[in-house]
Design an enzyme around this catalytic site. Sequence first.
Site: not given
Length: 210
Positions: A88, A187, A189
């Site tokens: 990002c 994302h 994560e």
Amino acid sequence: MSQDKKIKIGVLALQGAFVEHIHVLKRLPQVSDAVPIRTPEEFQGSQIDALVIPGGESTSIALVAERSGLLDHLRNWVKSGKPTWGTCAGMILLSNHATHTKLGGQKLIGGLDVVVQRNAFGAQVDSFSAPLTIDGVAGEPFPAVFIRAPIIESVGSDVEVIARLDASRDERIVAVKQGHLLATAFHPELTSDDRFHRLFVEHALAHLSS
Ligand code: GLN
């Protein structure tokens, strides 16, 4: 480099979702450690093999990196061919050119031969999740989370597109690979699915052994 080689990964920790990356990476069998990188001293002293540049606010990350003297280190790192993944805001920072930047532009690390548009989904749809088919990620579609996400508008000839949104979102490019670099507009994560982190580790190991 042997099959059981482990690598140490640094996560740029100036702002944004760096703790989440560290948590996922620390659990992977081929990662000996994952450490935050906040200063030039930590960058040079921690002997990392690969680097993650997290999501957050690319303008803030760039500003802090410049003030702390890290920006040049990051540029040299990428130029020297070290495995690096930007998510990002991290993808924006890795790009050679960003559009829709703040007035006066913004500093980038560069190296990834793409044009990125910041905040490409506008204020109304500023976050969403979409199942993605990603080259190199086997099994069911990946649950990709997009938050005020950029998209990749165009790519250079050495850049491989590894994921696109579906036709309802104009098949926009959201993940790419270029030699030692990986970039995602989403994302990984922030989900419990660690397949993209595993892909990065494999990609880094392959680069470090070549
Ligand atoms: N819109 C942010 C930027 O321009 C990126 C958002 C994110 O990293 N989730 O930096």
